[in-house]
Design a protein around this motif. Structure first.
Motif, PDB file in Angstrom:
ATOM      1  N   GLY A   1      43.525  21.362 -26.925  1.00 41.37           N
ATOM      2  CA  GLY A   1      44.368  21.335 -28.092  1.00 41.37           C
ATOM      3  C   GLY A   1      45.651  20.280 -28.390  1.00 41.37           C
ATOM      4  O   GLY A   1      46.064  20.257 -27.620  1.00 41.37           O
ATOM      5  N   SER A   2      47.104  20.625 -28.532  1.00 38.77           N
ATOM      6  CA  SER A   2      47.986  19.713 -29.151  1.00 38.77           C
ATOM      7  C   SER A   2      49.215  20.278 -28.093  1.00 38.77           C
ATOM      8  O   SER A   2      49.360  21.190 -27.900  1.00 38.77           O
ATOM      9  CB  SER A   2      48.204  19.515 -30.552  1.00 38.77           C
TER      10      SER A   2
ATOM     11  N   TYR B   1      53.772  15.529 -31.957  1.00 32.95           N
ATOM     12  CA  TYR B   1      52.413  15.792 -31.265  1.00 32.95           C
ATOM     13  C   TYR B   1      51.963  14.858 -30.541  1.00 32.95           C
ATOM     14  O   TYR B   1      51.599  13.927 -31.392  1.00 32.95           O
ATOM     15  CB  TYR B   1      51.560  17.185 -32.488  1.00 32.95           C
ATOM     16  N   ARG B   2      50.973  15.678 -30.054  1.00 30.35           N
ATOM     17  CA  ARG B   2      50.295  14.577 -29.512  1.00 30.35           C
ATOM     18  C   ARG B   2      48.273  15.634 -29.128  1.00 30.35           C
ATOM     19  O   ARG B   2      48.342  16.609 -28.153  1.00 30.35           O
ATOM     20  CB  ARG B   2      49.875  14.471 -27.959  1.00 30.35           C
ATOM     21  N   ASP B   3      47.686  14.814 -29.689  1.00 26.99           N
ATOM     22  CA  ASP B   3      46.263  15.836 -29.610  1.00 26.99           C
ATOM     23  C   ASP B   3      45.266  16.244 -27.520  1.00 26.99           C
ATOM     24  O   ASP B   3      45.551  15.086 -27.564  1.00 26.99           O
ATOM     25  CB  ASP B   3      45.381  15.365 -30.366  1.00 26.99           C
TER      26      ASP B   3
ATOM     27  N   GLY C   1      52.497  13.083 -37.076  1.00 26.89           N
ATOM     28  CA  GLY C   1      52.150  13.557 -35.994  1.00 26.89           C
ATOM     29  C   GLY C   1      52.971  13.991 -35.523  1.00 26.89           C
ATOM     30  O   GLY C   1      53.996  14.445 -34.708  1.00 26.89           O
TER      31      GLY C   1
ATOM     32  N   GLU D   1      39.087  16.615 -38.657  1.00 26.44           N
ATOM     33  CA  GLU D   1      39.663  16.259 -39.447  1.00 26.44           C
ATOM     34  C   GLU D   1      41.362  16.842 -39.827  1.00 26.44           C
ATOM     35  O   GLU D   1      40.422  17.846 -40.954  1.00 26.44           O
ATOM     36  CB  GLU D   1      39.606  14.767 -40.205  1.00 26.44           C
TER      37      GLU D   1
END
Length: 690
Positions: A526-527, A519-521, A610, A671
């Motif tokens: 959104g991710s 996953y990447r922000d 992640g 966070e």
């Protein structure tokens, strides 16, 4: 009622864990048939024990502690090695030995009901009400090929018995539970019949409000569910059954860890089955079943919450997806002295559709569009050499043909939609799976086993269609994600005497082309997720024991540990549950009983930040915790039992390692913060059986 032998009746007064262990079949025995099964007069289940090598059988109608959250994943947690990806109140996603998704084959009455949400908000156990079933059977590891393809982690079967009547009569079972936070459940099961047939109707309703964590903070988690099923059976003789059944259900559920809630979990199910035993010669029995299951699911951000203007979905939005799964199975069994063979064929067809729109209920005006079609046909066989002897060889082989059709015209939606370069593409794969296992009974109540299994699994809907990206350079995940193959060694020991039952099982496996999500922000958008194939390995163990210290006292416990590594990078595999221990003490009187359950979980630092699966990713290290639960029960009459309990007695604030991050819609910080579990919870349950 089902008949219980005198020995079983004497043991029925023992606490749950011991009764399960003492009445366990020998390691070489087959899983009990529908007619041979019986319900033990146990009290509050805090842990389950294996019935035979790698097989676990328990009654999902018995009271459990901690009190389950109405979904199948929480029921499974009484079996060492199981955990759940938590997201608040209900519908956690089951995890066995760190393995998730279609690595677990989940069946209800030997039919497959697959959820439709691209992020598994409605995983298969969301549609199963465990207390409306008679038996829960679990097979760990790739050590069976009888129940479908791809079960590299294990197989889970929720089963209903076949009612048999010597004379015309009526049987009734029911329960009611009340608890903290407006928790209230009702279950009713009625069966009427005669020697020639029966009618069985069962239903349940479950409801709970938002719970409070150990710090008194409200966690959005309320749900309301109902299910109803009816079956009509023809039993012209003791060896024949023809049954047709139908069922329906629906639910709502609020999720603290998601951007949308579940506004509809509509289920419709139709099935038929035929069984014939006592066939001539070596031909022992034949079984056949067909099913047609539909999961119709609505997700939105306005029914159970208010749209968050600061989120990636500031306006009311809804998505309606459904999945229709049809299939069937035919198998036959033969027996020649100590040689037993089962062989058969199975098939499955699963279609996925969807529609979505901005605005409250605007989706209703749109047609549903089919975006994916799955088809599979398989043939399988298992053989036992030395059946019902002290030395047994069990082996199996299956071959499957899996096909997938990509029918998405566009990727994404709205202004972000782009033409799908793999539209109308098709994938076909031949998959082979098999195992061989040796079991041996030694003197002194000791049995050992060792089995080597291999499972090949076609990527599922969530792995082919949910990721935003496929492996580097690929058009998308559909075109490039390879089937996953697992090779695993399972070994174990079981020991039984009148006062002590103990067991240990260990495993080590290699996973080729393990499917991993990264996953990447993406900030306000959104991710994003990327699916890759990596080489991986796993290992772990579970162990348990129960000791009858005195006539009325039982001490028991279990341990479970799972480990996994990404061999390509040397990093941990994500979503590995931490080491967990359970210790239970039980006292059993003539009518009264009492017990305590201490659960301890260590901190988990073996994480891959992640990375994870389609539902969750590793959020970082997690802290350890310990909780205490107490229970008591009273047998009012032979047919009526009252049980009560308090979970998290000291109102501890804690969260599970496998978890979703709290949604900003409910005030959680940007966070990632794991969702805390319920604080002190009291419950009272009434069971009646006539």
């Amino acid at each position: 009622m089902n008949r219980i032998s005198p020995a079983a009746g004497a043991l029925a007064r023992l606490p749950a864990c011991l009764a399960l262990a003492v009445l366990a079949q020998p390691a070489h025995a087959q899983a009990p048939s529908h007619d041979d099964a019986h319900t033990l007069d146990t009290l509050v289940v805090t842990a389950a024990a294996p019935r035979s090598a790698l097989h676990w059988v328990t009654d999902p109608r018995l009271p459990r502690q901690p009190v389950p959250a109405s979904d199948g994943a929480d029921y499974l947690k009484t079996v060492p090695g199981f955990a759940a990806v938590r997201n608040g109140g209900t519908n956690g996603d089951p995890v066995l030995r760190g393995m998730f998704g279609s690595r677990l084959n989940i069946l209800s009455n030997d039919g497959n009901l697959i959820g439709a949400c691209p992020a598994r908000m409605d995983n298969p156990l969301s549609y199963i009400s465990p207390e409306t079933y008679d038996r829960l059977t679990i097979i760990k590891g790739p050590q069976s090929v009888r129940w479908g393809a791809g079960a590299s982690a294990g197989t889970i079967r929720f089963e209903r018995d076949t009612p048999r009547f010597d004379t015309a009569g009526l049987r009734a079972e029911g329960s009611a539970l009340v608890g903290s936070r407006n928790r209230n459940d009702q279950v009713l099961d009625l069966t009427g019949g005669m020697p020639q047939g029966y009618v069985r109707a069962s239903g349940n309703r479950s409801e709970s409000g938002d719970y409070h964590d150990g710090r008194g903070q409200v966690v959005p988690s309320k749900w309301r569910k109902w299910n109803g099923d009816v079956a009509v059976g023809w039993t012209p003789d003791p060896h024949t059954l023809l049954e047709i059944s139908a069922g329906a259900g629906d639910a709502i559920a609020r999720y603290a860890g998601r951007g949308m809630d579940g506004a509809m979990f509509k289920r419709t199910s139709y099935a038929a089955r035929f069984e014939k035993r006592g066939l001539p010669g070596a031909w022992d029995r034949i079984d056949a079943n067909v099913y047609d299951n539909v999961a119709d699911h609505v997700m939105d951000n306005y029914t159970l919450r208010t749209p968050n203007p600061a989120s990636s979905m500031p306006m009311p939005m809804a998505s309606n997806v459904d999945r229709r799964t049809r299939g069937g199975r035919v198998s036959a069994e033969w027996r020649w002295q100590d040689v037993a063979v089962v062989a058969g064929v199975d098939a499955e067809d699963s279609r996925h559709r969807g529609r979505n729109a901005m605005g409250r209920d605007a989706y209703r005006a749109l047609p549903k569009t089919t975006d994916a079609q799955f088809r599979r046909q398989g043939v399988f066989s298992e053989m036992t050499l030395g059946a019902d002897t002290g030395k047994r060889w069990i082996s199996g082989l299956r071959i499957d043909r899996a096909r997938v059709h990509d029918l998405r015209r566009n990727l994404g939606s709205g202004m972000m939609a782009m033409p799908n370069p793999s539209f109308d593409a098709r994938r076909q794969q031949w998959l082979g799976s098999g195992f061989v296992r040796h079991e041996r009974d030694l003197q002194g109540g000791l049995t050992w086993y060792a089995g080597l299994g291999r499972s090949a699994r076609m990527p599922d809907y969530w792995e082919l269609f949910s990721p935003n990206q496929g492996p580097q350079g690929a058009v998308n995940a559909f075109t490039a994600i390879a089937p996953e193959r697992t090779t695993q060694l399972d070994i174990g020991l079981q020991f039984r005497t009148a006062q002590l039952q103990a067991w240990v099982s260990a495993y080590a496996g290699r996973l080729d082309d393990y499917i991993l999500f990264t996953y990447r922000d993406g900030g306000m958008m959104g991710s994003t997720s990327q699916a890759d194939n990596v080489q991986a390995r796993i290992a772990g163990a579970e162990a348990g024991a129960s000791w009858q210290m005195a006539e009325q006292w039982l001490l028991g416990g279990s341990l479970a540990y799972a480990w996994g590594e990404n061999r390509d990078t040397g990093r941990p595999l994500p979503q590995m549950p931490p080491l967990e221990a359970r210790l239970n003490l039980e006292w059993q009187g003539q009518d009264w009983s009492a017990g305590a359950l201490l659960r301890g979980v260590t901190a988990q630092h073996w994480v891959a930040l992640g990375q994870g699966n389609v539902v969750a990713r590793d959020l970082g290290p997690s802290a350890g915790f310990a909780t205490l639960a107490l229970n008591a029960a009273y047998r009012v009459t032979p047919a009526l039992r009252v049980s009560a309990g308090v979970d998290n007695v000291f109102d501890r604030y804690y969260s599970e390692h496998l978890n979703l991050a709290g949604s900003a819609d409910f005030g959680f910080p940007a966070e990632p913060v794991r969702i805390a579990e319920p604080g002190r919870t009291a419950w009272l349950k009434l069971d009646y059986r006539y």
